[in-house]
Structure formats: C-alpha cells, structure tokens
Motif scaffolding. Structure first.
Motif, PDB file in Angstrom:
ATOM      1  N   GLN A   1       4.035  10.010  -7.023  1.00  0.00           N
ATOM      2  CA  GLN A   1       5.166  10.451  -7.835  1.00  0.00           C
ATOM      3  C   GLN A   1       4.783  10.534  -9.312  1.00  0.00           C
ATOM      4  OE1 GLN A   1       7.938  11.477  -6.453  1.00  0.00           O
ATOM      5  NE2 GLN A   1       8.853  12.068  -8.418  1.00  0.00           N
ATOM      6  N   THR A   2       4.082   9.526  -9.785  1.00  0.00           N
ATOM      7  CA  THR A   2       3.654   9.502 -11.194  1.00  0.00           C
ATOM      8  C   THR A   2       2.685  10.648 -11.483  1.00  0.00           C
ATOM      9  OG1 THR A   2       3.921   7.101 -11.240  1.00  0.00           O
ATOM     10  CG2 THR A   2       2.547   8.061 -12.958  1.00  0.00           C
ATOM     11  N   ASN A   3       1.728  10.814 -10.599  1.00  0.00           N
ATOM     12  CA  ASN A   3       0.744  11.889 -10.797  1.00  0.00           C
ATOM     13  C   ASN A   3       1.402  13.263 -10.741  1.00  0.00           C
ATOM     14  OD1 ASN A   3      -1.362  10.094 -11.102  1.00  0.00           O
ATOM     15  ND2 ASN A   3      -1.988  10.192  -8.953  1.00  0.00           N
TER      16      ASN A   3
ATOM     17  N   GLN B   1       4.528  13.988 -11.499  1.00  0.00           N
ATOM     18  CA  GLN B   1       5.299  14.165 -12.731  1.00  0.00           C
ATOM     19  C   GLN B   1       4.384  14.455 -13.912  1.00  0.00           C
ATOM     20  OE1 GLN B   1       8.280  14.857 -11.896  1.00  0.00           O
ATOM     21  NE2 GLN B   1       9.463  13.284 -12.973  1.00  0.00           N
ATOM     22  N   THR B   2       3.292  13.714 -14.019  1.00  0.00           N
ATOM     23  CA  THR B   2       2.334  13.914 -15.118  1.00  0.00           C
ATOM     24  C   THR B   2       1.710  15.314 -15.057  1.00  0.00           C
ATOM     25  OG1 THR B   2       1.827  11.557 -15.131  1.00  0.00           O
ATOM     26  CG2 THR B   2       0.243  13.001 -16.211  1.00  0.00           C
ATOM     27  N   ASN B   3       1.319  15.712 -13.871  1.00  0.00           N
ATOM     28  CA  ASN B   3       0.698  17.038 -13.716  1.00  0.00           C
ATOM     29  C   ASN B   3       1.693  18.162 -14.007  1.00  0.00           C
ATOM     30  OD1 ASN B   3      -1.805  15.976 -13.063  1.00  0.00           O
ATOM     31  ND2 ASN B   3      -1.449  16.066 -10.849  1.00  0.00           N
ATOM     32  N   LEU B   4       2.908  17.992 -13.542  1.00  0.00           N
ATOM     33  CA  LEU B   4       3.934  19.012 -13.830  1.00  0.00           C
ATOM     34  C   LEU B   4       4.191  19.124 -15.323  1.00  0.00           C
ATOM     35  CD1 LEU B   4       6.556  18.414 -11.002  1.00  0.00           C
ATOM     36  CD2 LEU B   4       5.337  20.553 -11.413  1.00  0.00           C
ATOM     37  N   GLN B   5       4.297  17.976 -15.953  1.00  0.00           N
ATOM     38  CA  GLN B   5       4.541  17.965 -17.399  1.00  0.00           C
ATOM     39  C   GLN B   5       3.374  18.595 -18.154  1.00  0.00           C
ATOM     40  OE1 GLN B   5       7.454  16.946 -18.571  1.00  0.00           O
ATOM     41  NE2 GLN B   5       6.839  17.593 -20.630  1.00  0.00           N
ATOM     42  N   THR B   6       2.174  18.236 -17.772  1.00  0.00           N
ATOM     43  CA  THR B   6       0.982  18.781 -18.421  1.00  0.00           C
ATOM     44  C   THR B   6       0.884  20.285 -18.210  1.00  0.00           C
ATOM     45  OG1 THR B   6      -0.195  16.699 -18.092  1.00  0.00           O
ATOM     46  CG2 THR B   6      -1.547  18.621 -18.542  1.00  0.00           C
ATOM     47  N   ASN B   7       1.128  20.728 -16.995  1.00  0.00           N
ATOM     48  CA  ASN B   7       1.058  22.158 -16.700  1.00  0.00           C
ATOM     49  C   ASN B   7       2.123  22.952 -17.429  1.00  0.00           C
ATOM     50  OD1 ASN B   7      -1.159  21.882 -15.025  1.00  0.00           O
ATOM     51  ND2 ASN B   7       0.045  21.716 -13.146  1.00  0.00           N
ATOM     52  N   LEU B   8       3.324  22.395 -17.504  1.00  0.00           N
ATOM     53  CA  LEU B   8       4.391  23.060 -18.234  1.00  0.00           C
ATOM     54  C   LEU B   8       4.042  23.180 -19.713  1.00  0.00           C
ATOM     55  CD1 LEU B   8       7.629  21.531 -16.662  1.00  0.00           C
ATOM     56  CD2 LEU B   8       7.051  23.952 -16.732  1.00  0.00           C
TER      57      LEU B   8
ATOM     58  N   LEU C   1       0.832  -1.205   0.000  1.00  0.00           N
ATOM     59  CA  LEU C   1       0.000   0.000   0.000  1.00  0.00           C
ATOM     60  C   LEU C   1       0.868   1.256   0.000  1.00  0.00           C
ATOM     61  CD1 LEU C   1      -2.821   1.263   0.212  1.00  0.00           C
ATOM     62  CD2 LEU C   1      -2.628   1.074   2.691  1.00  0.00           C
ATOM     63  N   GLN C   2       1.869   1.277   0.859  1.00  0.00           N
ATOM     64  CA  GLN C   2       2.771   2.428   0.924  1.00  0.00           C
ATOM     65  C   GLN C   2       3.530   2.625  -0.388  1.00  0.00           C
ATOM     66  OE1 GLN C   2       1.603   4.180   3.457  1.00  0.00           O
ATOM     67  NE2 GLN C   2       3.613   4.624   4.340  1.00  0.00           N
ATOM     68  N   THR C   3       4.011   1.525  -0.929  1.00  0.00           N
ATOM     69  CA  THR C   3       4.759   1.603  -2.194  1.00  0.00           C
ATOM     70  C   THR C   3       3.866   2.102  -3.318  1.00  0.00           C
ATOM     71  OG1 THR C   3       6.170  -0.220  -1.488  1.00  0.00           O
ATOM     72  CG2 THR C   3       6.128   0.258  -3.840  1.00  0.00           C
ATOM     73  N   ASN C   4       2.685   1.552  -3.408  1.00  0.00           N
ATOM     74  CA  ASN C   4       1.755   1.975  -4.468  1.00  0.00           C
ATOM     75  C   ASN C   4       1.340   3.428  -4.320  1.00  0.00           C
ATOM     76  OD1 ASN C   4       1.799  -0.543  -5.688  1.00  0.00           O
ATOM     77  ND2 ASN C   4      -0.018  -1.285  -4.625  1.00  0.00           N
ATOM     78  N   LEU C   5       1.091   3.835  -3.084  1.00  0.00           N
ATOM     79  CA  LEU C   5       0.727   5.245  -2.862  1.00  0.00           C
ATOM     80  C   LEU C   5       1.874   6.174  -3.273  1.00  0.00           C
ATOM     81  CD1 LEU C   5      -1.127   5.137   0.584  1.00  0.00           C
ATOM     82  CD2 LEU C   5      -2.080   5.960  -1.570  1.00  0.00           C
ATOM     83  N   GLN C   6       3.065   5.808  -2.869  1.00  0.00           N
ATOM     84  CA  GLN C   6       4.232   6.631  -3.198  1.00  0.00           C
ATOM     85  C   GLN C   6       4.459   6.680  -4.707  1.00  0.00           C
ATOM     86  OE1 GLN C   6       5.796   8.377  -0.877  1.00  0.00           O
ATOM     87  NE2 GLN C   6       7.065   9.347  -2.437  1.00  0.00           N
ATOM     88  N   THR C   7       4.353   5.541  -5.340  1.00  0.00           N
ATOM     89  CA  THR C   7       4.534   5.484  -6.798  1.00  0.00           C
ATOM     90  C   THR C   7       3.459   6.294  -7.512  1.00  0.00           C
ATOM     91  OG1 THR C   7       5.508   3.283  -6.606  1.00  0.00           O
ATOM     92  CG2 THR C   7       4.691   3.901  -8.772  1.00  0.00           C
TER      93      THR C   7
END
Length: 101
Positions: free
Chosen positions: A84-86, A88-95, A75-81
């Motif tokens: 992190q993925t979200n 990165q995706t949001n930063l990329q999309t916003n940029l 659960l912790q690993t999946n939440l962290q992953t």
C-alpha cells in the motif's frame, strides 16, 4: 496318664493354631496395607507425571502455534502495508513527474 498327655498335646496344638492364625492375619493385613500404600503412591506419581507431561506438551504446542500464527499475521500485515505504501508513493511520484513534463 494317657488322657492327660493327649489333653496337653491338644492344648499345645490349639495354642499353636491360634498363634499361626494370628500371624497369618497379621501378615495378610500387612500385605493388604502395603498393596494399598503402593497403589496410592503409584497412582499419585502417575497422575503427577501425566499432568506435568500434558502441561508441558500443551505449553509447547501452544507456543509453536502462537508463534507460527503471529509470524504469518505479521508477515501478511507487513506485506500489505508495504504494498500500500509503495503504491501510494509510486502513484504520487508518477503524478508529480507527469505534471512537470
């Protein structure tokens, strides 16, 4: 004649006493043997039962502990992953969006 009769009674009494002592000894040996056998059987049975119970309890406890630990770790690993993925995706999309506007 009286002496002869007394001797016969004494012999019979001695013979009977010998037989009684022999029977008593045999009885005591049988009782002790049975007690020893029962003790060994009970000890072996109890040891086996306790061993099985302990093994079963430990297996169940370890299974529960491992399942709980693995679930928590996953659960912790999946939440962290996912975070992190979200991120990165949001930063990329916003940029990308900001660069186009």
């Amino acid at each position: 004649m009286a002496i002869h009769t007394n001797l016969q009674q004494t012999c019979c009494t001695t013979d009977m006493m010998y037989k009684l002592i022999k029977l008593q000894t045999k009885l005591q040996i049988n009782v002790l043997t049975n007690l020893q056998t029962n003790l060994q059987t009970n000890l072996q049975t109890n040891l086996q039962t306790n061993l099985q119970t302990t093994i079963q309890t430990n297996l169940q406890t370890n299974l529960q502990t491992n399942l709980q630990t693995n679930l928590q770790t996953n659960l912790q690993t999946n939440l962290q992953t996912n975070l992190q993925t979200n991120l990165q995706t949001n930063l990329q999309t916003n940029l990308q969006t900001n660069l186009q506007t």
